[in-house]
Design a protein around this motif. Sequence first.
Motif, PDB file in Angstrom:
ATOM      1  N   THR A 199      12.753  30.917  48.096  1.00 27.07           N
ATOM      2  CA  THR A 199      11.754  29.956  48.530  1.00 27.07           C
ATOM      3  C   THR A 199      11.553  30.357  50.171  1.00 27.07           C
ATOM      4  N   GLU A 200      10.574  29.686  50.693  1.00 30.27           N
ATOM      5  CA  GLU A 200      10.182  29.867  52.058  1.00 30.27           C
ATOM      6  C   GLU A 200      11.140  29.284  52.873  1.00 30.27           C
ATOM      7  N   ARG A 201      11.769  28.073  52.534  1.00 30.05           N
ATOM      8  CA  ARG A 201      13.029  27.609  53.226  1.00 30.05           C
ATOM      9  C   ARG A 201      14.050  28.440  53.114  1.00 30.05           C
ATOM     10  N   GLN A 202      14.449  28.881  52.131  1.00 32.64           N
ATOM     11  CA  GLN A 202      15.923  29.657  51.676  1.00 32.64           C
ATOM     12  C   GLN A 202      15.366  31.257  52.829  1.00 32.64           C
ATOM     13  N   THR A 203      14.355  31.719  52.673  1.00 30.09           N
ATOM     14  CA  THR A 203      14.006  32.815  53.277  1.00 30.09           C
ATOM     15  C   THR A 203      14.154  32.508  54.910  1.00 30.09           C
ATOM     16  N   LEU A 204      13.782  31.286  55.346  1.00 31.40           N
ATOM     17  CA  LEU A 204      13.775  30.962  56.780  1.00 31.40           C
ATOM     18  C   LEU A 204      14.931  30.562  57.373  1.00 31.40           C
ATOM     19  N   PHE A 205      15.879  30.014  56.646  1.00 32.62           N
ATOM     20  CA  PHE A 205      17.270  29.508  57.019  1.00 32.62           C
ATOM     21  C   PHE A 205      18.402  30.826  56.473  1.00 32.62           C
ATOM     22  N   ARG A 206      18.235  31.598  55.675  1.00 31.28           N
ATOM     23  CA  ARG A 206      19.160  32.496  55.198  1.00 31.28           C
ATOM     24  C   ARG A 206      18.928  33.999  55.778  1.00 31.28           C
ATOM     25  N   ILE A 207      17.547  34.146  55.775  1.00 33.24           N
ATOM     26  CA  ILE A 207      17.090  35.498  56.408  1.00 33.24           C
ATOM     27  C   ILE A 207      16.759  35.675  57.656  1.00 33.24           C
ATOM     28  N   THR A 208      15.563  34.871  58.012  1.00 34.31           N
ATOM     29  CA  THR A 208      14.743  35.075  59.195  1.00 34.31           C
ATOM     30  C   THR A 208      15.625  34.524  60.647  1.00 34.31           C
ATOM     31  N   ILE A 209      16.276  33.275  60.417  1.00 30.27           N
ATOM     32  CA  ILE A 209      16.931  32.748  61.465  1.00 30.27           C
ATOM     33  C   ILE A 209      18.159  33.445  61.820  1.00 30.27           C
ATOM     34  N   PRO A 210      18.874  33.934  60.812  1.00 31.24           N
ATOM     35  CA  PRO A 210      20.295  34.381  61.099  1.00 31.24           C
ATOM     36  C   PRO A 210      19.990  35.843  61.817  1.00 31.24           C
ATOM     37  N   GLN A 211      18.749  36.526  61.439  1.00 33.57           N
ATOM     38  CA  GLN A 211      18.558  37.578  62.185  1.00 33.57           C
ATOM     39  C   GLN A 211      17.713  37.443  63.559  1.00 33.57           C
ATOM     40  N   ALA A 212      17.026  36.340  63.718  1.00 34.58           N
ATOM     41  CA  ALA A 212      16.444  36.110  64.925  1.00 34.58           C
ATOM     42  C   ALA A 212      17.320  35.512  66.055  1.00 34.58           C
ATOM     43  N   ILE A 213      18.349  34.881  65.663  1.00 33.24           N
ATOM     44  CA  ILE A 213      19.005  34.180  66.745  1.00 33.24           C
ATOM     45  C   ILE A 213      19.785  35.139  67.673  1.00 33.24           C
ATOM     46  N   PRO A 214      20.308  36.533  67.541  1.00 31.86           N
ATOM     47  CA  PRO A 214      20.841  37.375  68.657  1.00 31.86           C
ATOM     48  C   PRO A 214      19.846  37.829  69.334  1.00 31.86           C
ATOM     49  N   GLU A 215      18.377  37.799  68.928  1.00 30.18           N
ATOM     50  CA  GLU A 215      17.316  38.438  69.753  1.00 30.18           C
ATOM     51  C   GLU A 215      16.949  37.278  70.800  1.00 30.18           C
ATOM     52  N   MET A 216      17.341  35.778  70.404  1.00 32.54           N
ATOM     53  CA  MET A 216      17.105  34.650  71.254  1.00 32.54           C
ATOM     54  C   MET A 216      17.985  34.354  72.387  1.00 32.54           C
ATOM     55  N   MET A 217      19.221  35.115  72.360  1.00 31.32           N
ATOM     56  CA  MET A 217      20.380  34.666  73.062  1.00 31.32           C
ATOM     57  C   MET A 217      20.135  35.034  74.483  1.00 31.32           C
ATOM     58  N   PRO A 218      19.677  36.198  74.717  1.00 30.89           N
ATOM     59  CA  PRO A 218      19.486  36.567  76.319  1.00 30.89           C
ATOM     60  C   PRO A 218      18.631  35.537  76.931  1.00 30.89           C
ATOM     61  N   SER A 219      17.422  35.141  76.303  1.00 30.37           N
ATOM     62  CA  SER A 219      16.632  34.233  77.082  1.00 30.37           C
ATOM     63  C   SER A 219      17.066  33.031  77.040  1.00 30.37           C
ATOM     64  N   PHE A 220      17.920  32.650  75.887  1.00 35.34           N
ATOM     65  CA  PHE A 220      18.350  31.242  75.992  1.00 35.34           C
ATOM     66  C   PHE A 220      19.411  31.027  77.108  1.00 35.34           C
ATOM     67  N   GLY A 221      20.198  32.333  77.515  1.00 36.82           N
ATOM     68  CA  GLY A 221      21.083  32.234  78.677  1.00 36.82           C
ATOM     69  C   GLY A 221      20.502  31.978  79.931  1.00 36.82           C
ATOM     70  N   ASN A 222      19.174  32.908  80.150  1.00 37.04           N
ATOM     71  CA  ASN A 222      18.242  32.479  81.305  1.00 37.04           C
ATOM     72  C   ASN A 222      18.088  31.136  81.363  1.00 37.04           C
ATOM     73  N   LEU A 223      17.508  30.591  80.346  1.00 29.60           N
ATOM     74  CA  LEU A 223      16.902  29.028  80.159  1.00 29.60           C
ATOM     75  C   LEU A 223      18.207  28.053  80.600  1.00 29.60           C
ATOM     76  N   ALA A 224      19.381  28.324  79.985  1.00 32.53           N
ATOM     77  CA  ALA A 224      20.522  27.568  80.459  1.00 32.53           C
ATOM     78  C   ALA A 224      20.922  27.691  82.075  1.00 32.53           C
ATOM     79  N   VAL A 225      20.931  28.662  82.465  1.00 27.37           N
ATOM     80  CA  VAL A 225      21.000  28.937  83.863  1.00 27.37           C
ATOM     81  C   VAL A 225      20.014  28.014  84.772  1.00 27.37           C
TER      82      VAL A 225
END
Length: 223
Positions: free
Chosen positions: A129-155
């Motif tokens: 389903t769209e929900r399963q795709t989002l939480f099982r496929i998309t977000i797990p692959q997207a999180i590593p791409e978010m981390m550098p920007s999240f690090g800058n935002l945290a500082v």
Amino acid sequence: MHWTEYLPSLMQGAWVTVQLTLYSTLLGAAAAFVFGIGKLSRNWALRGVSIAYIEVFRGTSLLVQLFWLYFALPLAGNAIGIDLRLPPVLAGVLALGLNIGAYGAEVVRGAIQAVHSDQHEAARALNFTERQTLFRITIPQAIPEMMPSFGNLAVQNLKDTALVSLISLGDLTFRAEQIRNFTQESTTIYTMLLFMYFGMALVVTAIMRLLERFAGRWRVAGS
């Protein structure tokens, strides 16, 4: 006075700054995911609320947001007979968290949209389903791409906590200003303040890099 005599008061303020940074960063991360995903929703109401939140908090000054929550919101509450006074810590956490969350929401949105379309096609082939795709496929692959920007935002969030001193919250900057007003030793106090913020920024950066490494291993394990 010797500079070591200023440390106890400054450390008390530093502890308040650490708490503000921690709580507002957690709030900001939660807001970033909720509204970042919401901006991509097919539900027009959810998408509209998400876009409005992001644009308002990115398009207005953090200082004005802080003043509005602490000074203007109680007045608005009084006008309708509701007590909306916020403690300084809560006002600071809300202003910082919601502000940084708006920037983080765009990071989440961009990272989700960057996931290759082949992944979505594979999920459809597996009858996800769209929900399963989002939480099982998309977000797990997207999180590593978010981390550098999240690090800058945290500082950035750590540095922004200095603004809460303007609502008389006893953070590091507020304590330093109190000592400076009493001793008139501006050079010593502000130099100590600079190095203390720099030290805390290094700690935040190190923590975010550890999280980034962990997320990277997660991506490898899930690939």
